[in-house]
Design an enzyme around this catalytic site. Structure first.
Site, PDB file in Angstrom:
ATOM      1  N   THR A 237       0.846  -1.193   0.000  1.00 17.28           N
ATOM      2  CA  THR A 237       0.000   0.000   0.000  1.00 17.28           C
ATOM      3  C   THR A 237       0.877   1.237   0.000  1.00 17.28           C
ATOM      4  OG1 THR A 237      -1.709   1.230   1.211  1.00 17.28           O
ATOM      5  CG2 THR A 237      -0.176  -0.016   2.561  1.00 17.28           C
TER       6      THR A 237
ATOM      7  N   HIS B  37      -1.720   5.250   6.806  1.00 24.94           N
ATOM      8  CA  HIS B  37      -2.885   5.201   7.721  1.00 24.94           C
ATOM      9  C   HIS B  37      -3.583   3.853   7.613  1.00 24.94           C
ATOM     10  CE1 HIS B  37      -2.844   9.500   8.601  1.00 24.94           C
ATOM     11  NE2 HIS B  37      -2.590   9.690   7.313  1.00 24.94           N
TER      12      HIS B  37
ATOM     13  N   ASP C 232      -8.216  -2.573  -1.167  1.00 24.97           N
ATOM     14  CA  ASP C 232      -8.728  -1.441  -1.932  1.00 24.97           C
ATOM     15  C   ASP C 232     -10.109  -1.083  -1.438  1.00 24.97           C
ATOM     16  OD1 ASP C 232      -6.997  -0.497  -4.267  1.00 24.97           O
ATOM     17  OD2 ASP C 232      -6.777  -2.674  -4.295  1.00 24.97           O
TER      18      ASP C 232
ATOM     19  N   GLY D   5      -8.379  10.361   4.166  1.00 27.24           N
ATOM     20  CA  GLY D   5      -9.298  10.306   3.039  1.00 27.24           C
ATOM     21  C   GLY D   5     -10.625  11.002   3.328  1.00 27.24           C
TER      22      GLY D   5
ATOM     23  N   HIS E 173     -15.558  -0.732   7.104  1.00 32.70           N
ATOM     24  CA  HIS E 173     -15.512  -1.626   5.945  1.00 32.70           C
ATOM     25  C   HIS E 173     -14.209  -2.428   5.937  1.00 32.70           C
ATOM     26  CE1 HIS E 173     -13.645   2.194   5.354  1.00 32.70           C
ATOM     27  NE2 HIS E 173     -13.099   1.885   4.195  1.00 32.70           N
TER      28      HIS E 173
HETATM   29  P1  ITT Z   1      -3.393   2.116  -1.736  1.00 34.66           P
HETATM   30  O1  ITT Z   1      -1.993   2.464  -2.106  1.00 34.66           O
HETATM   31  O2  ITT Z   1      -3.442   1.034  -0.697  1.00 34.66           O
HETATM   32  O3  ITT Z   1      -4.300   1.839  -2.908  1.00 34.66           O
HETATM   33  P2  ITT Z   1      -5.082   4.474  -1.358  1.00 34.66           P
HETATM   34  O4  ITT Z   1      -5.003   5.581  -0.369  1.00 34.66           O
HETATM   35  O5  ITT Z   1      -4.998   4.811  -2.820  1.00 34.66           O
HETATM   36  O6  ITT Z   1      -3.966   3.409  -0.945  1.00 34.66           O
HETATM   37  P3  ITT Z   1      -7.623   3.087  -1.873  1.00 34.66           P
HETATM   38  O7  ITT Z   1      -7.302   3.034  -3.325  1.00 34.66           O
HETATM   39  O8  ITT Z   1      -8.020   1.834  -1.204  1.00 34.66           O
HETATM   40  O9  ITT Z   1      -6.379   3.687  -1.041  1.00 34.66           O
HETATM   41  O10 ITT Z   1      -8.726   4.123  -1.513  1.00 34.66           O
HETATM   42  C1  ITT Z   1      -9.417   4.902  -2.459  1.00 34.66           C
HETATM   43  C2  ITT Z   1      -9.690   6.261  -1.871  1.00 34.66           C
HETATM   44  O11 ITT Z   1     -10.663   6.140  -0.836  1.00 34.66           O
HETATM   45  C3  ITT Z   1      -8.463   6.938  -1.282  1.00 34.66           C
HETATM   46  O12 ITT Z   1      -8.477   8.300  -1.679  1.00 34.66           O
HETATM   47  C4  ITT Z   1      -8.661   6.824   0.210  1.00 34.66           C
HETATM   48  O13 ITT Z   1      -8.145   7.977   0.864  1.00 34.66           O
HETATM   49  C5  ITT Z   1     -10.166   6.716   0.366  1.00 34.66           C
HETATM   50  N1  ITT Z   1     -10.447   5.800   1.470  1.00 34.66           N
HETATM   51  C6  ITT Z   1     -10.173   4.469   1.504  1.00 34.66           C
HETATM   52  N2  ITT Z   1     -10.474   3.960   2.695  1.00 34.66           N
HETATM   53  C7  ITT Z   1     -10.927   4.984   3.454  1.00 34.66           C
HETATM   54  C8  ITT Z   1     -11.350   5.101   4.767  1.00 34.66           C
HETATM   55  O14 ITT Z   1     -11.336   4.065   5.609  1.00 34.66           O
HETATM   56  N3  ITT Z   1     -11.739   6.294   5.198  1.00 34.66           N
HETATM   57  C9  ITT Z   1     -11.738   7.359   4.387  1.00 34.66           C
HETATM   58  N4  ITT Z   1     -11.325   7.353   3.123  1.00 34.66           N
HETATM   59  C10 ITT Z   1     -10.916   6.164   2.656  1.00 34.66           C
END
Ligand code: ITT
Length: 189
Positions: free
Chosen positions: A11, A15, A69, A145, A172
């Site tokens: 990842t 966080h 993801d 996020g 989730h």
């Molecule tokens: P990876 O490198 O693991 O993919 P990422 O931050 O891009 O890290 P995701 O693709 O899984 O993570 O997440 C898609 C978006 O949704 C990303 O902008 C996250 O900040 C947001 N997101 C994922 N999980 C979240 C959570 O638990 N709370 C708030 N925002 C979240």
């Protein structure tokens, strides 16, 4: 001490890793952070994004690993941003999403998470979902996020107003990851 080695989590998001570690530690699973340049395919399914990302990461590392993801799906925006959540956070940001939601009475939304585990024998995915609502304005300084605008069902607080343990009781990611841990611990006792 079990014979299990460290499990790699691929990842770019520290966080996310911390949330996973807080759940894995008490169950005796130790995680290792790997920030590979993860290739993330564009797809309308986070399940597919997760599985392809995990398989590509395994082809680079050749070690058992997981990727996780997630996406935020907003009902009145017909599921947007869903699989495009990270692009939308980077471009529109939280304020941009709130602007799209202005005048929308229906604030229902859910987060979906897919954890994919890969080793030399198998590719397995686990999902988790939490329903809730989009807040009228951002609240709280924790999390990451979209946390400041997501209020899980049954709570008055956004995820960003909760500490890690409280978010991990509801999220989730926690649902998907605990399902994964059940599988992992029963496969590699
Ligand atoms: P990876 O490198 O693991 O993919 P990422 O931050 O891009 O890290 P995701 O693709 O899984 O993570 O997440 C898609 C978006 O949704 C990303 O902008 C996250 O900040 C947001 N997101 C994922 N999980 C979240 C959570 O638990 N709370 C708030 N925002 C979240």
């Amino acid at each position: 001490m079990s014979g299990r080695g460290k499990l790699v989590v691929v990842t770019s998001n520290r966080h996310k890793f911390e949330e996973l570690e807080k759940m894995a530690d008490p169950r005796g699973v130790s995680l290792e952070f790997a920030n590979l340049t993860k290739i993330e395919v564009q797809s309308s399914s986070i399940q597919e994004i997760s599985r392809v990302g995990a398989v590509l990461a395994f082809s680079q590392l050749s070690k058992p690993l997981i990727v996780e993801d997630a996406g935020l799906f907003i009902e009145s925006l017909r599921g947007f941003p869903g699989p495009y959540s990270s692009y939308v956070l980077r471009t529109l940001g939280i304020e941009g999403v709130l602007d799209l939601m202005r005048d929308r009475a229906n604030r229902r939304a859910f987060f979906q998470s897919v954890v994919t585990y890969v080793d030399e024998e198998r590719v397995v995915s686990f999902t988790g979902k939490v329903e809730g609502e989009i807040a009228l304005s951002p609240k709280g300084g924790g999390g990451f996020g979209f946390d400041p605008i997501f209020i899980p069902k049954g709570s008055k607080l956004t995820f960003a107003e909760m500490d890690l343990l409280a978010k991990n009781l509801l999220s989730h990611r926690a649902i998907a990851f605990n399902r994964f841990l059940d599988f992992y611990l029963s496969t590699f006792p």
